[in-house]
Scaffold this motif. Sequence first.
Motif, PDB file in Angstrom:
ATOM      1  N   LYS A   1       4.707   8.509   1.076  1.00  0.00           N
ATOM      2  CA  LYS A   1       4.532   8.094  -0.310  1.00  0.00           C
ATOM      3  C   LYS A   1       5.690   7.185  -0.727  1.00  0.00           C
ATOM      4  O   LYS A   1       6.842   7.432  -0.375  1.00  0.00           O
ATOM      5  N   VAL A   2       5.383   6.137  -1.496  1.00  0.00           N
ATOM      6  CA  VAL A   2       6.410   5.247  -2.042  1.00  0.00           C
ATOM      7  C   VAL A   2       7.134   6.007  -3.152  1.00  0.00           C
ATOM      8  O   VAL A   2       6.499   6.439  -4.120  1.00  0.00           O
ATOM      9  N   ILE A   3       8.456   6.182  -3.002  1.00  0.00           N
ATOM     10  CA  ILE A   3       9.198   6.927  -4.022  1.00  0.00           C
ATOM     11  C   ILE A   3      10.143   6.053  -4.835  1.00  0.00           C
ATOM     12  O   ILE A   3      10.623   6.478  -5.882  1.00  0.00           O
ATOM     13  N   LYS A   4      10.385   4.812  -4.354  1.00  0.00           N
ATOM     14  CA  LYS A   4      11.270   3.930  -5.111  1.00  0.00           C
ATOM     15  C   LYS A   4      11.113   2.502  -4.628  1.00  0.00           C
ATOM     16  O   LYS A   4      11.082   2.251  -3.428  1.00  0.00           O
ATOM     17  N   GLY A   5      11.023   1.574  -5.564  1.00  0.00           N
ATOM     18  CA  GLY A   5      11.054   0.161  -5.232  1.00  0.00           C
ATOM     19  C   GLY A   5      12.499  -0.301  -5.210  1.00  0.00           C
ATOM     20  O   GLY A   5      13.302   0.130  -6.044  1.00  0.00           O
ATOM     21  N   LEU A   6      12.856  -1.164  -4.264  1.00  0.00           N
ATOM     22  CA  LEU A   6      14.237  -1.617  -4.146  1.00  0.00           C
ATOM     23  C   LEU A   6      14.429  -3.078  -4.543  1.00  0.00           C
ATOM     24  O   LEU A   6      15.554  -3.544  -4.624  1.00  0.00           O
ATOM     25  N   ASN A   7      13.340  -3.777  -4.778  1.00  0.00           N
ATOM     26  CA  ASN A   7      13.436  -5.180  -5.183  1.00  0.00           C
ATOM     27  C   ASN A   7      13.501  -5.243  -6.704  1.00  0.00           C
ATOM     28  O   ASN A   7      12.534  -4.879  -7.380  1.00  0.00           O
ATOM     29  N   PRO A   8      14.641  -5.714  -7.258  1.00  0.00           N
ATOM     30  CA  PRO A   8      14.766  -5.764  -8.721  1.00  0.00           C
ATOM     31  C   PRO A   8      13.694  -6.640  -9.384  1.00  0.00           C
ATOM     32  O   PRO A   8      13.377  -6.443 -10.556  1.00  0.00           O
ATOM     33  N   ALA A   9      13.125  -7.568  -8.637  1.00  0.00           N
ATOM     34  CA  ALA A   9      12.093  -8.448  -9.196  1.00  0.00           C
ATOM     35  C   ALA A   9      10.755  -7.732  -9.357  1.00  0.00           C
ATOM     36  O   ALA A   9       9.899  -8.180 -10.120  1.00  0.00           O
ATOM     37  N   ASP A  10      10.572  -6.631  -8.641  1.00  0.00           N
ATOM     38  CA  ASP A  10       9.316  -5.878  -8.724  1.00  0.00           C
ATOM     39  C   ASP A  10       9.370  -4.896  -9.900  1.00  0.00           C
ATOM     40  O   ASP A  10      10.316  -4.125 -10.034  1.00  0.00           O
ATOM     41  N   SER A  11       8.348  -4.904 -10.708  1.00  0.00           N
ATOM     42  CA  SER A  11       8.259  -3.993 -11.842  1.00  0.00           C
ATOM     43  C   SER A  11       7.896  -2.592 -11.362  1.00  0.00           C
ATOM     44  O   SER A  11       7.074  -2.441 -10.453  1.00  0.00           O
ATOM     45  N   PRO A  12       8.478  -1.547 -11.974  1.00  0.00           N
ATOM     46  CA  PRO A  12       8.075  -0.186 -11.602  1.00  0.00           C
ATOM     47  C   PRO A  12       6.633   0.112 -12.013  1.00  0.00           C
ATOM     48  O   PRO A  12       6.040   1.074 -11.545  1.00  0.00           O
ATOM     49  N   ASP A  13       6.065  -0.742 -12.877  1.00  0.00           N
ATOM     50  CA  ASP A  13       4.673  -0.572 -13.311  1.00  0.00           C
ATOM     51  C   ASP A  13       3.700  -1.375 -12.447  1.00  0.00           C
ATOM     52  O   ASP A  13       2.528  -1.510 -12.794  1.00  0.00           O
TER      53      ASP A  13
END
Length: 161
Positions: A70-82
Amino acid sequence: MIRMTQRARSVALNTIRHAALAGVLLTGAMTAMAQTDTPVGVWQTIDDHTGQPKALVQITQDGDGTLSGKVIKGLNPADSPDRRCTECTDSRKNQLILGMTIINDLKKDGDKWDGGHILDPENGKVYKCNMHLEDGGQKLVVRGYIGVSLLGRSQTWIRQQ
């Protein structure tokens, strides 16, 4: 009754403390070793295009022994958590990528895990998947493919502590 001097009592207590500490350290080392011979844990994925860290994926073992991730965190600041999987065509269509299960049904097969599937949230495609550990369990080579494993691509993920 055995009588001990203060010095003997002190030596005995220190010996017991050291033995207990050694047991705790050994248990911790054995747990760490056990975790490095399986993909269970948290892994940093790498973006194929930029070579930069992309996300953290947590791989767990289900009750039947299969692995899922499961994806638990995005690491690219350009990607929105939404951010949503707008390209997905299954039940994950328009679902949040954060918290999404992207790996399922992998079973141990010798020194690798095979027979499962992996979703690429970038294009919404589901691929057959296998994986194996390298570098003493610190790297996970994840291969997604269509048909046969020769027709696919691999990514190397890095174990996080």
